[in-house]
Scaffold this motif. Structure first.
Motif, PDB file in Angstrom:
ATOM      1  N   GLU A  20      -4.839  49.096  36.606  1.00  0.00           N
ATOM      2  CA  GLU A  20      -5.830  49.357  35.572  1.00  0.00           C
ATOM      3  C   GLU A  20      -5.216  49.776  34.241  1.00  0.00           C
ATOM      4  O   GLU A  20      -5.903  49.826  33.208  1.00  0.00           O
ATOM      5  N   ARG A  56      -2.832  48.037  32.805  1.00  0.00           N
ATOM      6  CA  ARG A  56      -2.375  46.819  32.134  1.00  0.00           C
ATOM      7  C   ARG A  56      -3.267  46.467  30.942  1.00  0.00           C
ATOM      8  O   ARG A  56      -4.433  46.861  30.877  1.00  0.00           O
ATOM      9  N   LYS A 115      -5.593  43.976  28.684  1.00  0.00           N
ATOM     10  CA  LYS A 115      -6.652  43.055  29.105  1.00  0.00           C
ATOM     11  C   LYS A 115      -7.039  42.140  27.955  1.00  0.00           C
ATOM     12  O   LYS A 115      -6.993  42.530  26.786  1.00  0.00           O
ATOM     13  N   SER A 133     -10.095  38.890  27.203  1.00  0.00           N
ATOM     14  CA  SER A 133     -11.220  38.118  27.708  1.00  0.00           C
ATOM     15  C   SER A 133     -11.738  37.217  26.600  1.00  0.00           C
ATOM     16  O   SER A 133     -12.090  37.692  25.517  1.00  0.00           O
ATOM     17  N   LYS A 149      -9.787  35.126  31.442  1.00  0.00           N
ATOM     18  CA  LYS A 149      -9.645  36.563  31.612  1.00  0.00           C
ATOM     19  C   LYS A 149      -8.229  36.826  32.093  1.00  0.00           C
ATOM     20  O   LYS A 149      -7.750  36.158  33.012  1.00  0.00           O
ATOM     21  N   SER A 150      -7.561  37.800  31.461  1.00  0.00           N
ATOM     22  CA  SER A 150      -6.153  38.004  31.752  1.00  0.00           C
ATOM     23  C   SER A 150      -5.811  39.482  31.768  1.00  0.00           C
ATOM     24  O   SER A 150      -6.395  40.284  31.037  1.00  0.00           O
ATOM     25  N   HIS A 151      -4.870  39.831  32.655  1.00  0.00           N
ATOM     26  CA  HIS A 151      -4.286  41.166  32.685  1.00  0.00           C
ATOM     27  C   HIS A 151      -2.801  41.022  32.382  1.00  0.00           C
ATOM     28  O   HIS A 151      -2.102  40.204  32.990  1.00  0.00           O
ATOM     29  N   HIS A 152      -2.321  41.842  31.437  1.00  0.00           N
ATOM     30  CA  HIS A 152      -0.937  41.754  30.966  1.00  0.00           C
ATOM     31  C   HIS A 152      -0.150  42.981  31.411  1.00  0.00           C
ATOM     32  O   HIS A 152      -0.467  44.105  31.017  1.00  0.00           O
ATOM     33  N   TYR A 159      -2.455  42.282  22.895  1.00  0.00           N
ATOM     34  CA  TYR A 159      -2.140  43.553  23.556  1.00  0.00           C
ATOM     35  C   TYR A 159      -0.720  43.965  23.191  1.00  0.00           C
ATOM     36  O   TYR A 159       0.240  43.244  23.471  1.00  0.00           O
ATOM     37  N   ASN A 196       1.605  37.811  33.455  1.00  0.00           N
ATOM     38  CA  ASN A 196       0.184  37.683  33.157  1.00  0.00           C
ATOM     39  C   ASN A 196      -0.559  37.216  34.402  1.00  0.00           C
ATOM     40  O   ASN A 196      -0.155  36.246  35.049  1.00  0.00           O
ATOM     41  N   ASP A 197      -1.642  37.920  34.727  1.00  0.00           N
ATOM     42  CA  ASP A 197      -2.523  37.548  35.832  1.00  0.00           C
ATOM     43  C   ASP A 197      -3.749  36.907  35.200  1.00  0.00           C
ATOM     44  O   ASP A 197      -4.608  37.596  34.633  1.00  0.00           O
ATOM     45  N   ASP A 198      -3.838  35.569  35.264  1.00  0.00           N
ATOM     46  CA  ASP A 198      -4.841  34.808  34.521  1.00  0.00           C
ATOM     47  C   ASP A 198      -5.915  34.218  35.427  1.00  0.00           C
ATOM     48  O   ASP A 198      -5.613  33.663  36.494  1.00  0.00           O
TER      49      ASP A 198
END
Length: 228
Positions: free
Chosen positions: A8, A10, A12, A14, A19-22, A29, A44-46
């Motif tokens: 949480e 990371r 973000k 959108s 939607k991605s978490h870096h 970011y 990156n979690d895309d």
């Protein structure tokens, strides 16, 4: 030293279709405390909507690794490669002196999820390269990428290793770090490393450690980076 980077925490992004978490600073970011670690620059979690994707764009002097977790990617690049990358396969694109590529969700009805990883090379320029491979799923550690391509691994332009970790419930594993640094990214399950408990999406920054002791409280999958 082992430091936990919670999922949480990371960055973000959108954009509707994406939607991605870096794990590290990327795009809009920016966190000066998280600009990468050793040669590892991006995780990156895309999530990409059906039929959507990344239009043609360029890279240079970067080793770009992709692992599809759900769905499939349609890949095209300026070196003439046109590939479909399904879930479970690894792709390594060496950008070298420069390459342009596009990535799209192959499905018009299902979401695509993938991890994109950037590793800084230890050599500049050169012709772009493309590798793609399915690695049989097996317990313990599987070597995915290395500088010398041993054991059938992808050839990486960096003195680093990428390994896939797969542990069943209550299984334990000891790993001796070959480099000076390490990074562990948990994809699924629950892992205990030292006194740190990892949940999906968590990362573990590892420095000045010679041996890692890992215990899976649930069936777990992770990526382990052995870094210079």
């Amino acid at each position: 030293m082992i430091t936990l980077r919670k999922a949480e925490e990371r960055g973000k992004a959108s954009f509707g279709w994406l939607k991605s978490h870096h794990s590290f600073s990327f795009g809009s970011y920016y966190d000066p405390a998280h600009m990468g670690f050793s040669a590892l620059r991006v995780i990156n979690d895309d999530w990409v909507a059906p039929g959507a994707g990344f239009d043609t764009h360029g890279h240079r002097d970067m080793e770009i690794i992709t692992l599809v977790l759900q769905g499939a990617i349609v890949h095209k690049d300026s070196a003439g490669n046109e590939k479909v990358l399904p879930a479970g396969e690894f792709q390594l694109m060496s950008a070298g002196s420069g390459v342009y590529h596009s990535e799209y969700n192959a499905s018009q009805s299902e979401d695509l999820r993938f991890l994109q990883i950037w590793i800084m090379p230890d050599q500049q320029g050169g012709a772009p390269g493309y590798q793609q491979k399915h690695f049989a799923e097996k317990a313990g550690l599987t070597l995915i990428a290395s500088a010398d391509g041993r054991d059938g691994s992808l050839v990486l332009k960096q003195q680093a290793q990428l390994l896939r970790l797969s542990l069943s419930i209550n299984e334990q594993l000891s790993y001796q770090i070959a480099g000076r640094n390490g990074y562990l990214q948990l994809i699924s399950g629950e892992l205990t490393v030292g006194d740190q408990i990892m949940q999906p999406g968590d990362g573990l920054v590892i420095s000045a450690e010679s041996v890692l002791l890992l215990h899976a409280a649930k069936p777990s999958e992770a990526l382990l980076f052995d870094l210079p």
